[in-house]
Design a protein around this motif. Structure first.
Motif, PDB file in Angstrom:
ATOM      1  N   GLY A 226       0.826  -1.204   0.000  1.00  0.00           N
ATOM      2  CA  GLY A 226       0.000   0.000   0.000  1.00  0.00           C
ATOM      3  C   GLY A 226       0.859   1.252   0.000  1.00  0.00           C
ATOM      4  N   ARG A 227       0.256   2.364  -0.335  1.00  0.00           N
ATOM      5  CA  ARG A 227       0.999   3.634  -0.398  1.00  0.00           C
ATOM      6  C   ARG A 227       0.491   4.588   0.678  1.00  0.00           C
ATOM      7  N   PRO A 228       1.390   5.138   1.473  1.00  0.00           N
ATOM      8  CA  PRO A 228       0.967   6.100   2.490  1.00  0.00           C
ATOM      9  C   PRO A 228       0.693   7.453   1.837  1.00  0.00           C
ATOM     10  N   HIS A 229       0.290   8.407   2.649  1.00  0.00           N
ATOM     11  CA  HIS A 229       0.137   9.771   2.166  1.00  0.00           C
ATOM     12  C   HIS A 229       1.517  10.351   1.822  1.00  0.00           C
ATOM     13  N   PRO A 230       1.559  11.369   0.948  1.00  0.00           N
ATOM     14  CA  PRO A 230       2.859  11.957   0.568  1.00  0.00           C
ATOM     15  C   PRO A 230       3.626  12.583   1.726  1.00  0.00           C
ATOM     16  N   ASN A 231       2.968  12.820   2.863  1.00  0.00           N
ATOM     17  CA  ASN A 231       3.666  13.427   4.002  1.00  0.00           C
ATOM     18  C   ASN A 231       4.361  12.395   4.887  1.00  0.00           C
ATOM     19  N   ASP A 250       4.744 -13.390   9.012  1.00  0.00           N
ATOM     20  CA  ASP A 250       5.072 -11.983   9.272  1.00  0.00           C
ATOM     21  C   ASP A 250       4.603 -11.112   8.111  1.00  0.00           C
ATOM     22  N   TRP A 251       4.071  -9.936   8.415  1.00  0.00           N
ATOM     23  CA  TRP A 251       3.572  -9.078   7.346  1.00  0.00           C
ATOM     24  C   TRP A 251       3.555  -7.621   7.771  1.00  0.00           C
ATOM     25  N   CYS A 252       3.564  -6.741   6.767  1.00  0.00           N
ATOM     26  CA  CYS A 252       3.495  -5.298   6.964  1.00  0.00           C
ATOM     27  C   CYS A 252       2.409  -4.729   6.060  1.00  0.00           C
ATOM     28  N   GLU A 253       1.821  -3.620   6.493  1.00  0.00           N
ATOM     29  CA  GLU A 253       0.750  -3.005   5.710  1.00  0.00           C
ATOM     30  C   GLU A 253       0.679  -1.521   6.009  1.00  0.00           C
ATOM     31  N   THR A 254       0.259  -0.736   5.029  1.00  0.00           N
ATOM     32  CA  THR A 254      -0.049   0.677   5.235  1.00  0.00           C
ATOM     33  C   THR A 254      -1.416   0.963   4.626  1.00  0.00           C
ATOM     34  N   VAL A 255      -2.233   1.736   5.338  1.00  0.00           N
ATOM     35  CA  VAL A 255      -3.588   2.068   4.900  1.00  0.00           C
ATOM     36  C   VAL A 255      -3.773   3.577   4.998  1.00  0.00           C
ATOM     37  N   ARG A 256      -4.176   4.204   3.898  1.00  0.00           N
ATOM     38  CA  ARG A 256      -4.456   5.640   3.918  1.00  0.00           C
ATOM     39  C   ARG A 256      -5.770   5.910   4.651  1.00  0.00           C
ATOM     40  N   LEU A 257      -5.736   6.884   5.535  1.00  0.00           N
ATOM     41  CA  LEU A 257      -6.933   7.326   6.238  1.00  0.00           C
ATOM     42  C   LEU A 257      -7.239   8.772   5.836  1.00  0.00           C
ATOM     43  N   HIS A 258      -8.320   9.317   6.378  1.00  0.00           N
ATOM     44  CA  HIS A 258      -8.708  10.696   6.062  1.00  0.00           C
ATOM     45  C   HIS A 258      -7.754  11.690   6.725  1.00  0.00           C
ATOM     46  N   PHE A 259      -7.762  12.915   6.221  1.00  0.00           N
ATOM     47  CA  PHE A 259      -7.044  14.049   6.811  1.00  0.00           C
ATOM     48  C   PHE A 259      -5.534  13.833   6.878  1.00  0.00           C
ATOM     49  N   GLY A 260      -4.987  13.161   5.878  1.00  0.00           N
ATOM     50  CA  GLY A 260      -3.541  12.997   5.790  1.00  0.00           C
ATOM     51  C   GLY A 260      -2.949  11.990   6.757  1.00  0.00           C
ATOM     52  N   ARG A 261      -3.776  11.203   7.410  1.00  0.00           N
ATOM     53  CA  ARG A 261      -3.258  10.203   8.355  1.00  0.00           C
ATOM     54  C   ARG A 261      -3.027   8.871   7.647  1.00  0.00           C
ATOM     55  N   THR A 262      -2.111   8.088   8.191  1.00  0.00           N
ATOM     56  CA  THR A 262      -1.792   6.765   7.636  1.00  0.00           C
ATOM     57  C   THR A 262      -1.737   5.748   8.769  1.00  0.00           C
ATOM     58  N   LEU A 263      -2.360   4.593   8.543  1.00  0.00           N
ATOM     59  CA  LEU A 263      -2.313   3.509   9.526  1.00  0.00           C
ATOM     60  C   LEU A 263      -1.216   2.535   9.117  1.00  0.00           C
ATOM     61  N   LEU A 264      -0.253   2.342  10.015  1.00  0.00           N
ATOM     62  CA  LEU A 264       0.840   1.395   9.786  1.00  0.00           C
ATOM     63  C   LEU A 264       0.577   0.121  10.584  1.00  0.00           C
ATOM     64  N   VAL A 265       0.889  -1.019   9.976  1.00  0.00           N
ATOM     65  CA  VAL A 265       0.577  -2.305  10.593  1.00  0.00           C
ATOM     66  C   VAL A 265       1.758  -3.255  10.443  1.00  0.00           C
ATOM     67  N   VAL A 266       2.086  -3.940  11.532  1.00  0.00           N
ATOM     68  CA  VAL A 266       3.019  -5.064  11.498  1.00  0.00           C
ATOM     69  C   VAL A 266       2.373  -6.208  12.264  1.00  0.00           C
ATOM     70  N   ASP A 294     -12.135   4.000   9.283  1.00  0.00           N
ATOM     71  CA  ASP A 294     -11.410   5.042  10.010  1.00  0.00           C
ATOM     72  C   ASP A 294     -11.708   5.002  11.511  1.00  0.00           C
ATOM     73  N   LEU A 295     -11.670   3.780  12.070  1.00  0.00           N
ATOM     74  CA  LEU A 295     -11.872   3.621  13.511  1.00  0.00           C
ATOM     75  C   LEU A 295     -10.570   3.865  14.253  1.00  0.00           C
ATOM     76  N   PRO A 296     -10.623   4.161  15.549  1.00  0.00           N
ATOM     77  CA  PRO A 296      -9.397   4.260  16.344  1.00  0.00           C
ATOM     78  C   PRO A 296      -8.674   2.914  16.352  1.00  0.00           C
ATOM     79  N   PRO A 297      -7.355   2.907  16.512  1.00  0.00           N
ATOM     80  CA  PRO A 297      -6.594   1.656  16.429  1.00  0.00           C
ATOM     81  C   PRO A 297      -7.076   0.556  17.360  1.00  0.00           C
ATOM     82  N   HIS A 298      -7.462   0.889  18.595  1.00  0.00           N
ATOM     83  CA  HIS A 298      -7.871  -0.163  19.522  1.00  0.00           C
ATOM     84  C   HIS A 298      -9.192  -0.798  19.086  1.00  0.00           C
ATOM     85  N   ARG A 299     -10.062  -0.033  18.425  1.00  0.00           N
ATOM     86  CA  ARG A 299     -11.315  -0.594  17.941  1.00  0.00           C
ATOM     87  C   ARG A 299     -11.096  -1.430  16.683  1.00  0.00           C
ATOM     88  N   VAL A 300     -10.102  -1.085  15.885  1.00  0.00           N
ATOM     89  CA  VAL A 300      -9.739  -1.927  14.745  1.00  0.00           C
ATOM     90  C   VAL A 300      -9.289  -3.307  15.236  1.00  0.00           C
TER      91      VAL A 300
END
Length: 449
Positions: A226-231, A250-266, A294-300
């Protein structure tokens, strides 16, 4: 069953009744079927005190030698190693020389030695002919009659035992000895060793096929996380355990969220191989679906745990989420049984960020919490799986302390950061798979912090 043969130059038995030459001129007349004892292992005919052994003691010694030989074949899931163990056992139990040969083409001369002393044995064409008569399938054209190997004037005993398991053939064990006839019990013994080796080779090839499939699957899944935001700049590394091909979950992931935020996952699914890679794909798919809300991380994590707990065959997994918000200069973390990340300041100092740890995904217990920390532009956050730091017999706190003690060059890129971590912690010799994700927020051009 293997065919064992004697050279025509061997002496004719004195009684003349135990051997006759084939009327067709074959080189492959069998040895006498009379009951003869197989030569015992070295020292087997004497007791520990040096005196002559009884029949029961000698038989026990031979049985012990056979057990040791069988146990020494197939100690690894490597085909070449298994073949070397087979030839070694054949020489120890029957003397002489031995080699394992396999087909390289469709002609009877297309054979090569995998391991063993092939120079001291009948040539490849002769071995192929014997193997054909012994029942090795699909050797190609019809072989000639037994070919006499120029081994001098001394009598020569030889045996070719096919390495077959079911309908599959993997080669042939070629054994030869000069100066002593081949006994029936020895032929049975060498055939038994060949059967055991073939069974292990079949398992080794199946193991290699599964690993190759799992590796292809995981490389496909990790190729584009996945691609993060440009910031946000991202770098990812994945290393199989010990630099081999056995892959895990083992795996890694990135998910674009609203308002320029990015969710990183390992994440790290328990176990290795194809099943772990498939389960990893299931967790990754559910993450993408849940994170899109776009839930908070603990709810995800809570929803991922609920879904995984309803899948009876899904393996448990640990997971670390990091929601990076460059606009607010902060990161929010939540963990499902996973190790915390490391934060590298702009001066190269590293520190561990404590995270409330909940149970692994798939337990159905829930109970996940969040923790938020400042994350300024130019600082580096590194998420990783436990294979990077854990060492056998070492406390995990000490392992994490070793990572936080690493000092990084000022101004280095993300690839340099990962290179430093992997080299300082000797990740290429880790006992488990290693996945690492490094991120660094920066202010977009024309936008003030």
């Amino acid at each position: 069953m293997a065919r064992w043969i004697q050279s025509r130059r061997r002496p004719v038995p004195a009684d003349g009744g135990h051997h006759r030459e084939s009327g067709t001129g074959h080189e492959g007349t069998a040895t006498s079927a009379r009951a003869e004892e197989s030569p015992a292992a070295p020292g087997a005919e004497e007791t520990a005190e040096g005196g002559p052994a009884t029949g029961a003691e000698a038989a026990g010694a031979r049985l012990s030698a056979l057990r040791d030989a069988l146990a020494g074949i197939g100690t690894t899931l490597d085909e070449a190693t298994t073949c070397a163990e087979l030839t070694g056992a054949a020489v120890r139990l029957a003397g002489g020389t031995a080699a394992v040969m396999r087909r390289t083409g469709e002609t009877i001369s297309g054979y090569e030695a995998i391991t063993g002393d092939a120079d001291a044995l009948p040539d490849a064409r002769w071995a192929a002919a014997v193997a054909r008569e012994a029942g090795v399938p699909a050797l190609g054209a019809e072989p000639e009659r037994w070919l006499e190997h120029p081994a001098g004037t001394r009598p020569r005993a030889a045996l070719c035992a096919p390495l077959t398991s079911g309908d599959d053939g993997y080669g042939v064990l070629v054994w030869a000895r000069s100066g002593q006839p081949l006994r029936h019990a020895e032929g049975e013994l060498l055939s038994l060793l060949a059967e055991r080796a073939a069974s292990h080779i079949r398992h080794a090839r199946a193991y290699e096929t599964v690993n190759r499939t799992a590796g292809d699957l995981q490389r496909a899944l990790l190729s584009e996380p996945g691609r993060p935001h440009p910031n946000l700049d991202i770098a990812i590394r994945y290393l199989p355990a010990g630099g081999g091909v056995l892959v895990g979950g083992d795996w890694c992931e990135t998910v674009r969220l609203h308002f320029g935020r990015t969710l990183l996952v390992v994440g790290d699914v328990m176990g290795h191989g194809l099943e772990a890679a498939v389960d990893m794909n299931a967790f990754r798919s559910s993450l993408r679906y849940i994170a899109s809300a776009d839930l908070p991380p603990h709810r995800v994590l809570r929803q991922m745990d609920e879904i995984a707990s309803k899948e009876a065959d899904l393996r448990p997994a640990t997971c670390l989420l990091a929601r990076v918000d460059p606009g607010r200069h902060q990161v929010t973390l939540a963990s499902a049984g996973h190790l915390p990340p490391v934060l590298i300041a702009r001066d190269g100092q590293a520190s561990i960020l404590p995270v409330p740890v909940g149970p692994p995904l798939g337990t159905g217990l829930g109970g996940y919490e969040m923790a938020t920390y400042p994350l300024a532009a130019g600082e580096t956050l590194v998420l990783f799986t436990d294979g990077l730091v854990e060492r056998r017999g070492e406390d995990i706190d000490r392992s994490l302390a070793r990572l936080s003690a690493v000092r990084f060059p000022v101004g280095g890129g993300l690839e340099d950061v990962l290179d430093t971590i992997l080299s300082r912690l000797d990740a290429r010799h880790a006992e488990d798979d290693v996945a690492a994700l490094a991120c660094r927020p920066h202010s977009r051009q024309g936008v003030s912090p």
